[in-house]
Design a protein around this motif. Structure first.
Motif, PDB file in Angstrom:
ATOM      1  N   GLU A  31       1.782   8.101  -8.189  1.00  0.00           N
ATOM      2  CA  GLU A  31       0.928   6.915  -8.245  1.00  0.00           C
ATOM      3  C   GLU A  31      -0.180   7.098  -7.202  1.00  0.00           C
ATOM      4  N   PRO A  32      -1.359   6.552  -7.447  1.00  0.00           N
ATOM      5  CA  PRO A  32      -2.453   6.748  -6.484  1.00  0.00           C
ATOM      6  C   PRO A  32      -2.064   6.295  -5.075  1.00  0.00           C
ATOM      7  N   PHE A  33      -2.494   7.078  -4.117  1.00  0.00           N
ATOM      8  CA  PHE A  33      -2.259   6.717  -2.718  1.00  0.00           C
ATOM      9  C   PHE A  33      -3.449   5.908  -2.210  1.00  0.00           C
ATOM     10  N   ASP A  34      -3.169   4.737  -1.657  1.00  0.00           N
ATOM     11  CA  ASP A  34      -4.230   3.876  -1.119  1.00  0.00           C
ATOM     12  C   ASP A  34      -4.748   4.402   0.219  1.00  0.00           C
ATOM     13  N   ILE A  35      -3.898   5.141   0.920  1.00  0.00           N
ATOM     14  CA  ILE A  35      -4.209   5.619   2.270  1.00  0.00           C
ATOM     15  C   ILE A  35      -3.844   7.096   2.367  1.00  0.00           C
ATOM     16  N   LEU A  36      -4.727   7.870   2.944  1.00  0.00           N
ATOM     17  CA  LEU A  36      -4.428   9.265   3.268  1.00  0.00           C
ATOM     18  C   LEU A  36      -4.676   9.490   4.747  1.00  0.00           C
ATOM     19  N   ALA A  71       2.984   8.285  10.281  1.00  0.00           N
ATOM     20  CA  ALA A  71       3.917   7.823   9.253  1.00  0.00           C
ATOM     21  C   ALA A  71       4.703   6.610   9.753  1.00  0.00           C
ATOM     22  N   ALA A  72       5.191   6.679  10.989  1.00  0.00           N
ATOM     23  CA  ALA A  72       5.957   5.570  11.557  1.00  0.00           C
ATOM     24  C   ALA A  72       5.108   4.314  11.671  1.00  0.00           C
ATOM     25  N   ALA A  73       3.861   4.466  12.114  1.00  0.00           N
ATOM     26  CA  ALA A  73       2.975   3.317  12.294  1.00  0.00           C
ATOM     27  C   ALA A  73       2.643   2.650  10.961  1.00  0.00           C
ATOM     28  N   LEU A  74       2.335   3.451   9.960  1.00  0.00           N
ATOM     29  CA  LEU A  74       1.972   2.896   8.657  1.00  0.00           C
ATOM     30  C   LEU A  74       3.166   2.193   8.010  1.00  0.00           C
ATOM     31  N   ALA A  75       4.353   2.795   8.164  1.00  0.00           N
ATOM     32  CA  ALA A  75       5.553   2.162   7.615  1.00  0.00           C
ATOM     33  C   ALA A  75       5.855   0.848   8.324  1.00  0.00           C
ATOM     34  N   GLU A  76       5.676   0.830   9.636  1.00  0.00           N
ATOM     35  CA  GLU A  76       5.919  -0.394  10.396  1.00  0.00           C
ATOM     36  C   GLU A  76       4.967  -1.503   9.967  1.00  0.00           C
ATOM     37  N   LYS A 130       0.838  -1.202   0.000  1.00  0.00           N
ATOM     38  CA  LYS A 130       0.000   0.000   0.000  1.00  0.00           C
ATOM     39  C   LYS A 130       0.875   1.256   0.000  1.00  0.00           C
ATOM     40  N   ARG A 131       0.329   2.292  -0.596  1.00  0.00           N
ATOM     41  CA  ARG A 131       0.996   3.596  -0.611  1.00  0.00           C
ATOM     42  C   ARG A 131       0.197   4.560   0.264  1.00  0.00           C
ATOM     43  N   ALA A 132       0.886   5.217   1.170  1.00  0.00           N
ATOM     44  CA  ALA A 132       0.208   6.111   2.115  1.00  0.00           C
ATOM     45  C   ALA A 132       0.778   7.518   2.007  1.00  0.00           C
ATOM     46  N   LEU A 133      -0.105   8.507   2.147  1.00  0.00           N
ATOM     47  CA  LEU A 133       0.272   9.916   2.190  1.00  0.00           C
ATOM     48  C   LEU A 133      -0.125  10.463   3.551  1.00  0.00           C
ATOM     49  N   VAL A 134       0.814  11.094   4.237  1.00  0.00           N
ATOM     50  CA  VAL A 134       0.544  11.671   5.552  1.00  0.00           C
ATOM     51  C   VAL A 134       0.906  13.144   5.507  1.00  0.00           C
ATOM     52  N   THR A 135      -0.054  14.013   5.814  1.00  0.00           N
ATOM     53  CA  THR A 135       0.228  15.446   5.853  1.00  0.00           C
ATOM     54  C   THR A 135       0.578  15.878   7.276  1.00  0.00           C
ATOM     55  N   THR A 141       4.643   8.450   2.132  1.00  0.00           N
ATOM     56  CA  THR A 141       5.133   9.748   1.684  1.00  0.00           C
ATOM     57  C   THR A 141       4.785  10.768   2.756  1.00  0.00           C
ATOM     58  N   LEU A 142       5.819  11.383   3.320  1.00  0.00           N
ATOM     59  CA  LEU A 142       5.643  12.362   4.392  1.00  0.00           C
ATOM     60  C   LEU A 142       5.603  13.759   3.786  1.00  0.00           C
ATOM     61  N   VAL A 143       4.536  14.482   4.061  1.00  0.00           N
ATOM     62  CA  VAL A 143       4.348  15.825   3.512  1.00  0.00           C
ATOM     63  C   VAL A 143       4.319  16.841   4.650  1.00  0.00           C
ATOM     64  N   ALA A 144       5.036  17.935   4.478  1.00  0.00           N
ATOM     65  CA  ALA A 144       4.997  19.072   5.392  1.00  0.00           C
ATOM     66  C   ALA A 144       5.810  20.190   4.763  1.00  0.00           C
ATOM     67  N   ARG A 145       5.694  21.379   5.322  1.00  0.00           N
ATOM     68  CA  ARG A 145       6.524  22.490   4.857  1.00  0.00           C
ATOM     69  C   ARG A 145       7.952  22.354   5.363  1.00  0.00           C
ATOM     70  N   SER A 146       8.112  21.658   6.485  1.00  0.00           N
ATOM     71  CA  SER A 146       9.416  21.546   7.158  1.00  0.00           C
ATOM     72  C   SER A 146      10.269  20.474   6.468  1.00  0.00           C
ATOM     73  N   LYS A 147      10.999  20.893   5.447  1.00  0.00           N
ATOM     74  CA  LYS A 147      11.784  19.980   4.615  1.00  0.00           C
ATOM     75  C   LYS A 147      12.746  19.119   5.421  1.00  0.00           C
ATOM     76  N   ASP A 148      13.493  19.749   6.331  1.00  0.00           N
ATOM     77  CA  ASP A 148      14.501  19.015   7.095  1.00  0.00           C
ATOM     78  C   ASP A 148      13.863  17.993   8.031  1.00  0.00           C
ATOM     79  N   GLU A 149      12.743  18.357   8.645  1.00  0.00           N
ATOM     80  CA  GLU A 149      12.079  17.439   9.581  1.00  0.00           C
ATOM     81  C   GLU A 149      11.582  16.182   8.878  1.00  0.00           C
ATOM     82  N   ILE A 150      10.901  16.358   7.753  1.00  0.00           N
ATOM     83  CA  ILE A 150      10.357  15.166   7.090  1.00  0.00           C
ATOM     84  C   ILE A 150      11.456  14.341   6.430  1.00  0.00           C
ATOM     85  N   ALA A 151      12.533  14.991   5.996  1.00  0.00           N
ATOM     86  CA  ALA A 151      13.660  14.238   5.441  1.00  0.00           C
ATOM     87  C   ALA A 151      14.297  13.374   6.522  1.00  0.00           C
TER      88      ALA A 151
END
Length: 256
Positions: free
Chosen positions: A87-92, A32-37, A16-21, A43-53
């Motif tokens: 690609e379509p995200f299965d989870i948002l 994000a951690a739970a879904l990845a586990e 599955k592909r997940a998008l987390v804002t 895919t982690l989305v936020a304005r804070s580039k360094d944090e999500i990286a």
């Protein structure tokens, strides 16, 4: 024994592909951690580039799959462009949100607009973009709006925030009705006060913290870990018959 023994639906999200804002910190980071586990590519989305990286890198070190996508979700055209190219995200997990507590008589138009712009407008159009791709691809999906217990009850200095989260509760129900035929489930997760970078300044006020703890029947503030199982549940086949629901993780706040 005449009836076959039922098998528990899987909580796994492999493939599955997940998008987390709002994924740089707090509830979004935990989601994000739970879904990845659970096996999803996140895919982690936020304005804070360094944090999500940094978060995506840490997920990778733990054996998960993640990438960071710096994006301001209040920029609707940027959101549409990003989601359309992916690609379509299965989870948002529609998590980005904010609050500016104030007594109603002191709320400014600027504060009202800022809260609704992020908590409602952005959430709506992020969901729209993700749903559009799922419908085009004829794929099922799970949309999880991060709401709040304050979408179910009122509270002082939170008229705008309560209104914004009540809007998310209504959006959840209407989306569920409309998208059910497409196999797209839409649910809300409604936490109590969770200790996060957003809530920490409010909770440093001992009188406010005491008033909160008086309402939480389990007698403690929430931690982001308290939400991780619920997020995986709502994202997975374990909740396959749930849509249009609001899952309260509130320590009993709304029980009376």
């Amino acid at each position: 024994m005449t009836e076959p023994l039922p098998v528990t639906p899987s909580f796994r999200l492999d493939g599955k592909r997940a998008l987390v804002t709002g994924a740089g910190r707090g509830i979004g980071l935990a989601a994000a951690a739970a879904l990845a586990e659970a096996g999803a590519h996140v895919t982690l989305v936020a304005r804070s580039k360094d944090e999500i990286a940094a978060a995506a890198s840490e997920i990778g070190k733990r054996g998960g799959k993640a990438n960071a996508a710096p994006l301001d979700v209040t920029d609707i055209e940027a959101v549409r462009t990003f989601v359309a190219k992916a690609e379509p995200f299965d989870i948002l997990v529609n998590n980005a949100g904010s609050n500016r507590p104030a007594f109603m008589v002191d709320v400014t138009v600027e504060d009202f607009d800022a809260i609704f712009k992020l908590n409602v407008r952005s959430a709506y159009f992020v969901a729209q973009a993700v749903v559009k791709r799922l419908v085009e691809a004829k794929k099922p999906g799970s949309i999880i709006h991060i709401s709040s217990q304050m979408g179910h009850v009122g509270g002082p200095r939170r008229t705008v925030y309560c209104a914004s989260k009540a809007a998310i509760e209504g959006l959840t129900k209407a989306m569920a009705v409309e998208l059910g035929p497409h196999g797209i489930r839409v649910n809300a997760l409604a936490p109590t006060f969770i200790e996060t970078p957003m809530t920490r300044p409010f909770l440093q006020d001992e009188n406010f913290k005491r008033s909160v703890l008086d309402k939480i029947k389990l007698g403690r503030l929430g931690q982001v870990e308290d939400l991780m199982g619920a997020i995986v549940f709502l994202a997975s086949d374990a909740s396959a018959l749930m849509t249009g629901a609001s899952l309260l993780v509130d320590g009993g706040w709304t029980a009376e």
